[in-house]
Design an enzyme around this catalytic site. Structure first.
Site, PDB file in Angstrom:
ATOM      1  N   ASP A  76       0.872  -1.173   0.000  1.00 31.20           N
ATOM      2  CA  ASP A  76       0.000   0.000   0.000  1.00 31.20           C
ATOM      3  C   ASP A  76       0.907   1.220   0.000  1.00 31.20           C
ATOM      4  O   ASP A  76       1.615   1.477   0.979  1.00 31.20           O
ATOM      5  CB  ASP A  76      -0.894   0.036   1.243  1.00 31.20           C
ATOM      6  CG  ASP A  76      -2.117  -0.854   1.126  1.00 31.20           C
ATOM      7  OD1 ASP A  76      -2.488  -1.194  -0.011  1.00 31.20           O
ATOM      8  OD2 ASP A  76      -2.696  -1.191   2.167  1.00 31.20           O
TER       9      ASP A  76
ATOM     10  N   HIS B  50      -2.436   5.402  -1.320  1.00 28.58           N
ATOM     11  CA  HIS B  50      -3.614   4.583  -1.020  1.00 28.58           C
ATOM     12  C   HIS B  50      -4.447   5.212   0.101  1.00 28.58           C
ATOM     13  O   HIS B  50      -5.674   5.101   0.104  1.00 28.58           O
ATOM     14  CB  HIS B  50      -3.176   3.167  -0.646  1.00 28.58           C
ATOM     15  CG  HIS B  50      -4.307   2.226  -0.369  1.00 28.58           C
ATOM     16  ND1 HIS B  50      -5.284   1.926  -1.291  1.00 28.58           N
ATOM     17  CD2 HIS B  50      -4.614   1.519   0.743  1.00 28.58           C
ATOM     18  CE1 HIS B  50      -6.145   1.073  -0.768  1.00 28.58           C
ATOM     19  NE2 HIS B  50      -5.759   0.811   0.470  1.00 28.58           N
TER      20      HIS B  50
END
Length: 176
Positions: free
Chosen positions: A77, A81
């Site tokens: 991530d 994100h």
């Protein structure tokens, strides 16, 4: 330590930093195997594997088509994100994700908190892997609504501390 191959992981778990320029004898792959039927985040598309060509059918080669969310299994991530304007995966230094890491055994059964992380004396630049009770769950329950995730205070604490990378034994660091 049962074998020389386990020593880098044991040193990492014990919190010892490797010598400058030291290259471990073995890389330990902690990623999930990508396979049909594996758990995915609620609302994400299921992983699809399709054999498009197959030598056994007389095709020129064997070829598999793979379709999945970028958040399937072991994944990264990027800051983008969770943060508007944050770095994307393409902007990240991949080297930050590979190298010695320290495994932190998390005792709190509800969440990874800043208070618990502080007890582990996390140092600037470290890669940390958070081992929680999630590791004890069968794969089919890894997305139960009560999995252990990173509390907001812990995420802020790790960012202020300047860790290089954080991993957790769940499909997300984000609470359910």
């Amino acid at each position: 330590v049962d074998s020389p191959a386990e020593r880098p992981a044991v040193a990492a778990a014990a919190g010892r930093r490797p010598r400058e320029g030291h290259v471990p004898r073995e890389t330990i792959d902690i990623s999930m195997t990508v396979r049909a039927g594996m758990p995915v985040w609620p609302g994400d598309p299921a992983l699809r594997l399709e054999r498009v060509m197959d030598l056994r059918r007389g095709d020129a080669c064997t070829l598999t088509s793979l379709a999945m969310s970028a958040h399937t299994g072991t994944h990264v991530d990027a800051p983008a994100h969770f943060m508007r304007g944050g770095a994307t995966v393409a902007m990240m230094d991949v080297g930050a994700l590979v190298g010695p890491a320290r495994v932190l055994e998390i005792a709190d059964a509800a969440a990874v908190t800043a208070a618990e992380l502080a007890r582990h004396r996390v140092r600037r630049g470290e890669r940390v892997l958070l081992k929680t009770r999630n590791s004890l769950l069968p794969e089919s329950r890894r997305l139960a609504r009560d999995f252990v995730a990173l509390a907001a205070d812990a995420a802020a604490w790790l960012a202020r501390r300047g860790v290089t990378a954080v991993g957790i034994d769940a499909l997300s660091v984000d609470p359910p």
